[in-house]
Design a protein around this motif. Structure first.
Motif, PDB file in Angstrom:
ATOM      1  N   ALA A   1     -15.251 -47.776   6.412  1.00  0.00           N
ATOM      2  CA  ALA A   1     -14.082 -46.903   6.380  1.00  0.00           C
ATOM      3  C   ALA A   1     -14.272 -45.793   5.358  1.00  0.00           C
ATOM      4  O   ALA A   1     -13.885 -44.647   5.585  1.00  0.00           O
ATOM      5  N   LEU A   2     -14.884 -46.156   4.214  1.00  0.00           N
ATOM      6  CA  LEU A   2     -15.121 -45.144   3.189  1.00  0.00           C
ATOM      7  C   LEU A   2     -16.019 -44.046   3.734  1.00  0.00           C
ATOM      8  O   LEU A   2     -15.782 -42.853   3.525  1.00  0.00           O
ATOM      9  N   LEU A   3     -17.058 -44.483   4.451  1.00  0.00           N
ATOM     10  CA  LEU A   3     -18.001 -43.502   4.987  1.00  0.00           C
ATOM     11  C   LEU A   3     -17.331 -42.567   5.978  1.00  0.00           C
ATOM     12  O   LEU A   3     -17.587 -41.374   6.001  1.00  0.00           O
ATOM     13  N   SER A   4     -16.439 -43.154   6.802  1.00  0.00           N
ATOM     14  CA  SER A   4     -15.803 -42.312   7.824  1.00  0.00           C
ATOM     15  C   SER A   4     -14.482 -41.727   7.326  1.00  0.00           C
ATOM     16  O   SER A   4     -13.733 -41.137   8.090  1.00  0.00           O
TER      17      SER A   4
ATOM     18  N   ALA B   1     -14.592 -40.715  -5.200  1.00  0.00           N
ATOM     19  CA  ALA B   1     -15.935 -40.547  -4.656  1.00  0.00           C
ATOM     20  C   ALA B   1     -15.907 -39.907  -3.274  1.00  0.00           C
ATOM     21  O   ALA B   1     -16.789 -39.135  -2.915  1.00  0.00           O
ATOM     22  N   VAL B   2     -14.875 -40.209  -2.470  1.00  0.00           N
ATOM     23  CA  VAL B   2     -14.854 -39.682  -1.102  1.00  0.00           C
ATOM     24  C   VAL B   2     -14.033 -38.395  -1.012  1.00  0.00           C
ATOM     25  O   VAL B   2     -14.533 -37.356  -0.627  1.00  0.00           O
ATOM     26  N   TRP B   3     -12.766 -38.464  -1.421  1.00  0.00           N
ATOM     27  CA  TRP B   3     -11.911 -37.288  -1.263  1.00  0.00           C
ATOM     28  C   TRP B   3     -12.286 -36.168  -2.229  1.00  0.00           C
ATOM     29  O   TRP B   3     -12.465 -35.028  -1.849  1.00  0.00           O
TER      30      TRP B   3
ATOM     31  N   TRP C   1      -6.619 -44.977   6.200  1.00  0.00           N
ATOM     32  CA  TRP C   1      -5.596 -45.938   6.598  1.00  0.00           C
ATOM     33  C   TRP C   1      -6.134 -47.371   6.648  1.00  0.00           C
ATOM     34  O   TRP C   1      -5.387 -48.312   6.469  1.00  0.00           O
ATOM     35  N   ILE C   2      -7.413 -47.507   6.854  1.00  0.00           N
ATOM     36  CA  ILE C   2      -7.975 -48.861   6.914  1.00  0.00           C
ATOM     37  C   ILE C   2      -7.928 -49.519   5.530  1.00  0.00           C
ATOM     38  O   ILE C   2      -7.787 -50.721   5.405  1.00  0.00           O
ATOM     39  N   ILE C   3      -8.018 -48.692   4.492  1.00  0.00           N
ATOM     40  CA  ILE C   3      -7.981 -49.235   3.132  1.00  0.00           C
ATOM     41  C   ILE C   3      -6.558 -49.283   2.591  1.00  0.00           C
ATOM     42  O   ILE C   3      -6.105 -50.299   2.082  1.00  0.00           O
ATOM     43  N   LEU C   4      -5.856 -48.170   2.748  1.00  0.00           N
ATOM     44  CA  LEU C   4      -4.572 -48.048   2.051  1.00  0.00           C
ATOM     45  C   LEU C   4      -3.472 -48.908   2.650  1.00  0.00           C
ATOM     46  O   LEU C   4      -2.710 -49.538   1.927  1.00  0.00           O
ATOM     47  N   ILE C   5      -3.376 -48.945   3.978  1.00  0.00           N
ATOM     48  CA  ILE C   5      -2.218 -49.630   4.567  1.00  0.00           C
ATOM     49  C   ILE C   5      -2.272 -51.151   4.367  1.00  0.00           C
ATOM     50  O   ILE C   5      -1.313 -51.728   3.838  1.00  0.00           O
ATOM     51  N   PRO C   6      -3.380 -51.816   4.722  1.00  0.00           N
ATOM     52  CA  PRO C   6      -3.392 -53.272   4.446  1.00  0.00           C
ATOM     53  C   PRO C   6      -3.293 -53.567   2.953  1.00  0.00           C
ATOM     54  O   PRO C   6      -2.627 -54.511   2.544  1.00  0.00           O
TER      55      PRO C   6
END
Lengths: 333, 285, 253
Positions: free
Chosen positions: B231-234, A163-165, B238-243
């Motif tokens: 995070a999705l919006l911006s 959806a984003v990338w 890294w906020i999603i993937l790393i943790p």
């Protein structure tokens, strides 16, 4: 024989009613013990504008001062008439709120269930046929990994990628604004949530099918079947599958409410307007009337499907059909 | 069937994660709770190894600190549910049929309440969520299936001939329990316990993620991710993937360890032969 | 004329721990209409020998050396598909435990009909049932109509073994392997099944390889006896010869 059958049916129906009753007592008690003024459930924010005397009066009128037992009896009375109270958050009848959303959940969960049902069987057969060969090993590894990914994070991952990338698919809601009736639009909105529902559960069931088949494949009757002149694959499909099918069907009956319930988290992440979003909202805003009906609904589905599972394996497996255990036997798992 | 390989890599990674979370106070360059609004959404770089989140907190420190919370909850919840399960299961397995029936009906009843909703209810009863209340809630909702397994094992074992033989040879209750019964149901209990740790961590992160568990200020692996909508919006991946990678890695290692503990399958060979594996088997020689 | 000839057959199991040779350099031949008893202790490789001839062994087992001739043709290197065509029609096998050899989820009639259909695909539904009923009659099962609807767990071991034999006979094989076919049965039923083998041989003229660890069974039924020990054949001969030799050997010791 016929009388026995009717007896068994009656026994099952009785057991079902008893269990749902016990469940409703449990759910009711918990919801009344939970903190938060139940008055809010009836009047919403208006409570804050009431005087203490008015509040007391309302309490009296609604019977909130009476013992829990009387309250339960009253709730039950209402419930039998189809009156489950008012949702605090939506300010309407709980029934209406649920009716407006249950369709969406059933579409997502139902489609997910069908896909899982077919794919798990196929994948299980595929892996069992190729036991311990490269394809099987790779699928098992991938499966273990997917079964370790929490649903909410998988949702986030798919959202981020698709959806984003890539911006291929819409990431929230059940339809775009103003396109309520557009089937293609709805389908596009379904893809990602559906993918999460299926990926989140698929391997668990496929693995069970695989292991069950691997047990069957080791049975002596496989040798006799091959000795007759059947091909290996024919033995797998005609003989082994027949042995694995009763337990698969009863397992899937138990799985039905789990998969439907599994949509809860997914719905929340994708802001998909279904029962799941409702459950979380009602829990967060302490809308206990609503939460109670939602959990009662889900719990009843679980109880029903568990009993269905018992009956299914009782009808399909000749060993159980003929010697028959009273009540069809429960599936424990 | 070949013997299962010891999951050395999984154990190594898991140990590394645990050490990272519990022993790296010094490495934690920044306070995980400190919000530096001057550095919102910084991508991973020299100053912030894993970047910063939408509130300007250092993700590296947050993972370190949050992991401690998540693992603690996983451990405490499992401790509670295992004790409950072993108790309920063995009482049910040893008690007369009527008590067994009542206990099992109760277990069924708890199982039929959707787990997450039960958690939500209990959470509401306990009021504000903290590490301990969340552990108790998750523990209280996770004991049922394990209790069933323990009961089945106890029932089966109670009627085996070797237990009878041990009794006939003069073995006392505790001798039979520790020498004969425990070694038999220990692997499956251990397996379920490891899986319970996994499930508890999943439950914690899911609850915190949807906002029913720990609040955003209380950093855990779940609550880090609860900010992911922003995070999705911006597009701050890294906020999603790393943790998430840490979370999934931990869960995967736990699963591998659990599967190993379940013991060897030790199955016979398939009767479905068909020459299909001959080449491979010959190659192994 | 030899229907089956085995020359220098060695079969090995390749396990991760290493190679285990289960059958070592075995040679024997089977004449038409003959009953050959393969006798030996449990675990000496009798069963592996039979299964290796039919290629019904698990993947880890392989024929290392040797030749197998069936009806004069060498089948040692036959592919699975070629073997499949021989199974049932040229070779058949009856297993030790009839209760596990039959599929518990299928009625015995369906399992017999399946075998008939495989080898006579042209038959109509009714003809197939007819043929199944004939087979059941042949192996001494009464009331074939009712029997056919029953499931393996509803019938006794002896009956189940008769069903397995009916399946094995569906395509009129030339060689029947009976792998400890009477071991799991009651003594009286054992005798009945052995009599059935003798009768079937008379009726159909097929050869039977009777695998057993019971000298009584061998002496009662077989024309010739092959002795097996630790994977090797230690002697083949007529029943009298072999038993005299055994007695002699034991007296010497």
């Amino acid at each position: 024989m016929r009388k026995l059958y009717i007896d068994r049916m009656l026994y099952n129906v009785g057991k079902f009613v008893l269990r749902v009753f016990a469940l409703s007592v449990l759910v009711f008690t918990i919801s009344r013990l939970a903190p938060g003024d139940p008055l809010y459930a009836y009047y919403g924010e208006r409570v804050e504008k009431m005087s203490v005397a008015q509040q007391e009066q309302a309490r009296e009128r609604l019977g909130l001062n009476e013992p829990l037992f009387t309250q339960y009896a009253r709730w039950m009375q209402g419930a039998c008439r189809g009156d489950f109270g008012i949702s605090y958050q939506y300010k309407t009848d709980v029934k209406e709120v649920i009716a407006a959303r249950i369709g969406n959940t059933l579409i997502l969960g139902g489609l997910g269930f069908l896909l899982i049902f077919v794919l798990a069987l196929w994948l299980g057969l595929f892996c069992a046929w190729r036991e311990d060969r490269a394809a099987d090993r790779i699928i098992c590894k991938i499966g273990t990994v997917t079964s370790c990914v929490p649903e909410f994070w998988l949702s986030l991952l798919l959202l981020l990628v698709f959806a984003v990338w890539l911006d291929w698919l819409p990431g929230s809601g059940a339809y775009s604004v103003g396109k309520e009736g557009d089937a293609a639009d709805r389908a596009a909105h379904l893809v990602l949530p559906l993918a999460v529902v299926v990926l989140g559960h698929l391997w668990y069931y496929a693995f069970q099918v695989r292991n069950r088949l691997l047990e069957e494949v080791r049975a002596d009757y496989v040798l006799l079947a091959r000795m007759k002149g059947l091909r290996g694959k024919q033995v797998l499909y005609r003989h082994c599958l027949r042995g694995a099918l009763p337990s698969y069907l009863s397992m899937m009956a138990v799985a039905l409410p789990h998969i439907l319930g599994g949509t809860y988290v997914v719905e929340t992440v994708f802001s998909y307007p279904g029962i799941g979003t409702l459950a979380y909202e009602s829990a967060r805003y302490q809308d206990y009337n609503l939460l109670m009906v939602v959990s009662l609904l889900t719990g009843t589905a679980v109880i029903f499907c568990n009993m269905l599972a018992g009956m299914i394996s009782g009808r399909i497996d000749p060993r159980m059909r003929i010697h028959g255990l009273p009540g069809g036997g429960e599936v424990r798992g | 069937m070949m013997k299962k390989k010891f999951p050395a890599l999984s154990l190594l990674i898991l140990t590394a994660i645990v050490i990272f979370c519990f022993a790296c106070e010094g490495l934690m360059a920044m306070d995980p709770r400190y919000m530096d609004l001057a550095y919102c959404n910084e991508a991973p770089g020299k100053e912030f190894f894993f970047g910063t989140d939408t509130m300007g907190r250092d993700i590296f420190s947050m993972i370190c600190h949050g992991g401690r919370i998540s693992l603690t909850i996983g451990f405490l919840a499992t401790l509670l549910s295992t004790i409950l399960a072993v108790f309920a299961g063995s009482v049910s397995g040893c008690a007369p049929a009527r008590i067994d029936g009542v206990l099992m009906a109760l277990t069924e009843l708890f199982l039929s309440v959707p787990g997450l909703l039960l958690t939500v209810f209990l959470q509401a009863v306990f009021g504000g969520a903290n590490v301990y209340s969340l552990s108790v809630v998750i523990g209280l909702t996770g004991w049922m299936s394990m209790a069933k397994v323990v009961r089945t094992e106890v029932l089966q074992l109670r009627h085996t001939d070797y237990v009878l033989a041990a009794k006939c040879l003069g073995g006392g209750f505790f001798h039979v329990l520790f020498r004969h019964l425990a070694p038999n149901f220990f692997p499956s209990v251990l397996f379920m316990a490891v899986m319970n740790v996994r499930n508890a961590i999943i439950a914690e992160s899911t609850l915190s993620f949807v906002g029913l568990g720990l609040p955003v200020e209380e950093v855990s692996w779940g609550s880090i991710l609860s900010l992911s909508e922003n995070a999705l919006l911006s597009r701050s991946w890294w906020i999603i993937l790393i943790p998430g990678a840490f979370l999934v890695g931990t869960l995967l290692c736990l699963t591998n360890l659990g599967n190993y503990m379940r013991g060897n399958a030790n199955r016979r060979h398939s009767n479905l032969g068909c020459e299909k594996n001959h080449k491979k088997n010959m190659k192994q020689l | 004329m030899d229907v089956l000839k085995v020359e220098n057959l060695s079969v090995s199991f390749y396990r991760p721990e290493g190679e285990i040779e289960a059958v070592k350099n075995v040679s024997f031949s089977l004449r038409e209409g003959e009953i050959l008893a393969v006798m030996g202790e449990t675990g000496c490789g009798k069963s592996v020998l039979c299964k290796s001839i039919l290629k019904l062994l698990p993947d880890i087992a392989r024929i290392k050396t040797g030749h197998i001739y069936a009806g004069g043709e060498e089948i040692t290197d036959y592919s699975e598909e070629q073997m499949r065509k021989l199974r049932g029609s040229f070779f058949s096998m009856v297993f030790q435990n009839p209760m596990t050899a039959l599929n518990p989820c299928m009625s015995v009639g369906a399992q017999i009909v399946e075998a008939v259909r495989l080898h006579q695909p042209g038959l109509s539904r009714r003809e197939r049932r007819q043929r199944a009923a004939e087979l059941m009659h042949l192996v001494g099962l009464d009331h074939p109509g009712e029997r056919a609807r029953q499931y393996p767990f509803q019938i006794s071991g002896g009956m189940a073994q008769r069903c397995v034999i009916a399946i094995a006979l569906a395509a009129q094989p030339s060689v029947l392997f009976a792998d400890e076919a009477t071991t799991a049965l009651d003594v009286t039923v054992q005798a009945q099944i052995l009599d059935l083998f003798l009768e079937l041989r008379k009726k159909t003229g097929m050869s039977i390889v009777l695998v057993t660890h019971n000298p009584g069974v061998a002496a009662r039924t077989a024309d010739r006896v092959a002795l097996m020990k630790d994977g090797e054949l230690t002697g083949v001969g007529d029943v009298e010869e072999i038993f005299e030799e055994i007695i002699h050997r034991q007296n010497v010791i």
